[in-house]
Motif scaffolding. Structure first.
Motif, PDB file in Angstrom:
ATOM      1  N   THR A   7       0.831  -1.195   0.000  1.00 58.05           N
ATOM      2  CA  THR A   7       0.000   0.000   0.000  1.00 58.05           C
ATOM      3  C   THR A   7       0.866   1.244   0.000  1.00 58.05           C
ATOM      4  O   THR A   7       2.008   1.231   0.438  1.00 58.05           O
ATOM      5  CB  THR A   7      -0.887   0.012   1.249  1.00 58.05           C
ATOM      6  OG1 THR A   7      -0.043   0.096   2.391  1.00 58.05           O
ATOM      7  CG2 THR A   7      -1.736  -1.225   1.326  1.00 58.05           C
ATOM      8  N   ASP A   8       0.306   2.337  -0.453  1.00 61.51           N
ATOM      9  CA  ASP A   8       1.025   3.604  -0.436  1.00 61.51           C
ATOM     10  C   ASP A   8       0.820   4.350   0.874  1.00 61.51           C
ATOM     11  O   ASP A   8       1.539   5.278   1.191  1.00 61.51           O
ATOM     12  CB  ASP A   8       0.542   4.498  -1.590  1.00 61.51           C
ATOM     13  CG  ASP A   8       0.906   3.899  -2.933  1.00 61.51           C
ATOM     14  OD1 ASP A   8       1.973   3.286  -3.014  1.00 61.51           O
ATOM     15  OD2 ASP A   8       0.115   4.053  -3.874  1.00 61.51           O
ATOM     16  N   GLY A   9      -0.146   3.942   1.649  1.00 64.09           N
ATOM     17  CA  GLY A   9      -0.397   4.605   2.924  1.00 64.09           C
ATOM     18  C   GLY A   9      -1.800   4.334   3.389  1.00 64.09           C
ATOM     19  O   GLY A   9      -2.666   3.956   2.615  1.00 64.09           O
ATOM     20  N   GLY A  10      -2.023   4.503   4.696  1.00 60.70           N
ATOM     21  CA  GLY A  10      -3.348   4.255   5.230  1.00 60.70           C
ATOM     22  C   GLY A  10      -3.604   2.769   5.414  1.00 60.70           C
ATOM     23  O   GLY A  10      -2.794   1.924   5.105  1.00 60.70           O
ATOM     24  N   VAL A  11      -4.754   2.448   5.947  1.00 63.94           N
ATOM     25  CA  VAL A  11      -5.148   1.073   6.184  1.00 63.94           C
ATOM     26  C   VAL A  11      -6.174   0.674   5.150  1.00 63.94           C
ATOM     27  O   VAL A  11      -7.188   1.334   4.982  1.00 63.94           O
ATOM     28  CB  VAL A  11      -5.757   0.910   7.599  1.00 63.94           C
ATOM     29  CG1 VAL A  11      -6.110  -0.536   7.848  1.00 63.94           C
ATOM     30  CG2 VAL A  11      -4.781   1.414   8.647  1.00 63.94           C
ATOM     31  N   GLU A  12      -5.904  -0.415   4.468  1.00 64.52           N
ATOM     32  CA  GLU A  12      -6.806  -0.831   3.408  1.00 64.52           C
ATOM     33  C   GLU A  12      -8.007  -1.567   3.971  1.00 64.52           C
ATOM     34  O   GLU A  12      -7.907  -2.290   4.947  1.00 64.52           O
ATOM     35  CB  GLU A  12      -6.081  -1.759   2.439  1.00 64.52           C
ATOM     36  CG  GLU A  12      -5.039  -1.063   1.601  1.00 64.52           C
ATOM     37  CD  GLU A  12      -4.465  -2.003   0.595  1.00 64.52           C
ATOM     38  OE1 GLU A  12      -4.780  -1.844  -0.598  1.00 64.52           O
ATOM     39  OE2 GLU A  12      -3.724  -2.894   0.984  1.00 64.52           O
ATOM     40  N   SER A  13      -9.134  -1.380   3.341  1.00 57.07           N
ATOM     41  CA  SER A  13     -10.312  -2.174   3.647  1.00 57.07           C
ATOM     42  C   SER A  13     -10.323  -3.372   2.721  1.00 57.07           C
ATOM     43  O   SER A  13      -9.600  -3.435   1.746  1.00 57.07           O
ATOM     44  CB  SER A  13     -11.588  -1.349   3.439  1.00 57.07           C
ATOM     45  OG  SER A  13     -11.760  -1.065   2.062  1.00 57.07           O
ATOM     46  N   THR A  43      -2.485   5.791  12.664  1.00 59.93           N
ATOM     47  CA  THR A  43      -1.157   6.069  13.206  1.00 59.93           C
ATOM     48  C   THR A  43      -0.386   4.782  13.461  1.00 59.93           C
ATOM     49  O   THR A  43       0.799   4.675  13.135  1.00 59.93           O
ATOM     50  CB  THR A  43      -1.276   6.874  14.518  1.00 59.93           C
ATOM     51  OG1 THR A  43      -1.941   8.097  14.250  1.00 59.93           O
ATOM     52  CG2 THR A  43       0.098   7.151  15.097  1.00 59.93           C
ATOM     53  N   VAL A  44      -1.060   3.805  14.030  1.00 60.29           N
ATOM     54  CA  VAL A  44      -0.423   2.511  14.286  1.00 60.29           C
ATOM     55  C   VAL A  44       0.012   1.865  12.976  1.00 60.29           C
ATOM     56  O   VAL A  44       1.144   1.355  12.851  1.00 60.29           O
ATOM     57  CB  VAL A  44      -1.377   1.580  15.058  1.00 60.29           C
ATOM     58  CG1 VAL A  44      -0.826   0.156  15.102  1.00 60.29           C
ATOM     59  CG2 VAL A  44      -1.608   2.103  16.466  1.00 60.29           C
ATOM     60  N   ALA A  45      -0.852   1.892  11.983  1.00 61.68           N
ATOM     61  CA  ALA A  45      -0.524   1.280  10.686  1.00 61.68           C
ATOM     62  C   ALA A  45       0.693   1.947  10.058  1.00 61.68           C
ATOM     63  O   ALA A  45       1.597   1.269   9.544  1.00 61.68           O
ATOM     64  CB  ALA A  45      -1.720   1.369   9.746  1.00 61.68           C
ATOM     65  N   ASP A  46       0.734   3.254  10.087  1.00 65.18           N
ATOM     66  CA  ASP A  46       1.869   3.977   9.505  1.00 65.18           C
ATOM     67  C   ASP A  46       3.168   3.646  10.228  1.00 65.18           C
ATOM     68  O   ASP A  46       4.217   3.450   9.603  1.00 65.18           O
ATOM     69  CB  ASP A  46       1.618   5.484   9.554  1.00 65.18           C
ATOM     70  CG  ASP A  46       0.552   5.941   8.572  1.00 65.18           C
ATOM     71  OD1 ASP A  46       0.256   5.174   7.628  1.00 65.18           O
ATOM     72  OD2 ASP A  46       0.020   7.059   8.739  1.00 65.18           O
ATOM     73  N   THR A  47       3.090   3.575  11.548  1.00 64.76           N
ATOM     74  CA  THR A  47       4.281   3.277  12.337  1.00 64.76           C
ATOM     75  C   THR A  47       4.818   1.880  12.024  1.00 64.76           C
ATOM     76  O   THR A  47       6.031   1.693  11.835  1.00 64.76           O
ATOM     77  CB  THR A  47       3.973   3.389  13.837  1.00 64.76           C
ATOM     78  OG1 THR A  47       3.541   4.718  14.128  1.00 64.76           O
ATOM     79  CG2 THR A  47       5.196   3.057  14.666  1.00 64.76           C
TER      80      THR A  47
END
Length: 412
Positions: A14-20, A379-383
């Motif tokens: 992914t490029d960023g964020g949390v995917e559904s 935030t957790v996903a990005d970290t």
């Protein structure tokens, strides 16, 4: 295992964020529509039945199902979809959209790779009903292969549901799950317990399942999705459990069971019959690694019991603590983790908003499951994404899952 000797799966990131779940398909076309279209293209006729079965995530209860223990999995909203039409002979023709490959085999024949799960399921179910269940099948879906969310059980259960429907066998969900479990053990050669197949067949939306793998009692446990999000972090490191140490762990548990049966002076059928205190008392009488393996299984069963009660009471923080303990036990006593999994778990342990995380699946790669505060999810996903890449040089994938329903079958 280090990142230097690990081959990541070729899945992209992914490029960023949390995917559904909806964002993770290979194309914009829904798996249901695609599998019907492919079936018609490959077999020049229309399917009569469509069956869907989900992958699963196991909150806690790692490697205890084949020891007669208790587990706490949930079906997830990622599915394998099978389009089917009956045949009057003993031939199974199956086309995999994912593999872009068609296999033709007779019921009862030996197959390799992905087709072993399909033909093996047809074989055991045919044995149960006393007649060969030939069919034309097309298979598609969005359950990630090799990520520890049981793509194999989803495939088996969807195939079993389709075969049962097109041949009007009228087997119960439990009977279908049992046939799939035997297929994986007897036809594929994977000495697994019943958890994956039962979770896939019997899952309920919004619930985990407390499954007693000895009695096969299944109790739904409600999950408050407002209290926590379920994140799955795919390390993208593949594992082939038949060729890994999985069956070796099964053998070690059998050896520990036999030793404890002699030492304890009581009937010990599986490690389910042993308490953590009994393992501690006789640890010096068990050669390593048998004592460590028994210690994990017996303490993990106790953790599952407590976690199921805590989940039912809405005590997400306590469930998270037990999940953390589970990972440490899987890492240290059962030795089925790896550097990539540990990196993700350690990162999550340090993240504000993460209640707990552990490896999920057979081990030696795959995914981590985490309970996360919904407000902290991004935030957790990005970290995790950033720190995992920095530590391993590999891109991981982070996505949310909901607890979905089990096997469903419909006419087309």
């Amino acid at each position: 295992m280090s990142s230097d000797d690990t081959e990541p799966r070729d899945r992209g990131c992914t490029d960023g964020g949390v995917e559904s779940v909806d964002a993770l398909g290979d194309t914009d076309e829904a798996p249901r529509d695609r599998v019907v279209r492919v079936f018609e293209r490959e077999f020049e006729t229309a399917p009569t039945t469509l069956a869907r079965a989900p992958g699963r995530v196991n909150l806690i209860g790692g490697h205890v199902d084949y020891n007669g223990g208790i587990v706490l999995p949930a079906a997830i909203d990622r599915q394998t979809v099978v389009a089917a039409r009956p045949r009057t002979d003993d031939t199974v023709r199956v086309h995999s959209v994912r593999e872009d490959e068609t296999i033709t085999a007779s019921v009862g024949s030996d197959c390799d790779g992905w087709s072993a799960y399909v033909v093996g399921t047809a074989t055991t179910l045919s044995e149960d009903v006393g007649e060969p269940l030939g069919a034309d099948l097309a298979v598609d879906g969005d359950v990630i292969v090799g990520a520890g969310v049981s793509s194999s059980a989803a495939l088996e259960v969807a195939v079993a549901g389709a075969l049962d429907a097109v041949h009007h066998c009228d087997r119960t969900r439990e009977q279908l799950a049992d046939a799939c479990w035997r297929a994986e053990n007897e036809e594929v050669g994977m000495a697994c317990g019943i958890m994956d197949q039962f979770a896939s067949a019997l899952g309920q939306p919004g619930h985990a399942l407390r499954i007693d793998c000895r009695s096969r009692d299944v109790q739904p446990v409600g999950f408050d999705d407002a209290a926590a999000d379920i994140l799955v972090i795919d390390t993208t490191v593949s594992h082939e459990l038949v060729d890994s140490g999985f069956n070796e762990r099964v053998r070690e548990c059998h050896e520990a069971t036999a030793r404890l049966d002699e030492l304890l002076g009581k009937r010990v059928r599986t490690l389910r019959d042993v308490t953590p205190a009994e393992v501690t008392t006789h640890a010096d009488d068990l050669p390593e690694p048998l004592a460590a393996r028994a210690r994990h299984v017996t303490t993990e069963i106790e953790r599952v019991r407590e976690a199921a009660d805590a989940l039912a009471d809405g005590r997400v923080d306590r469930v998270g603590e037990l999940i953390r303990e589970s990972h440490r036990s899987l890492r240290d006593d059962y030795e089925v983790s790896c550097e990539e999994l540990d990196t993700v778990v350690e990162t999550l342990d340090d993240c504000s908003g993460s209640a707990g995380a552990r490896m999920v699946g057979g081990g030696w790669g795959g995914s981590v499951v985490a309970l996360v505060d919904p407000a902290a999810r991004e935030t957790v996903a990005d970290t995790v994404r950033e720190e995992y890449r920095a530590a391993t040089g590999i891109d991981c994938e982070v996505y949310t899952v909901d607890f979905g329903g089990g096997l469903s079958v419909e006419s087309v």
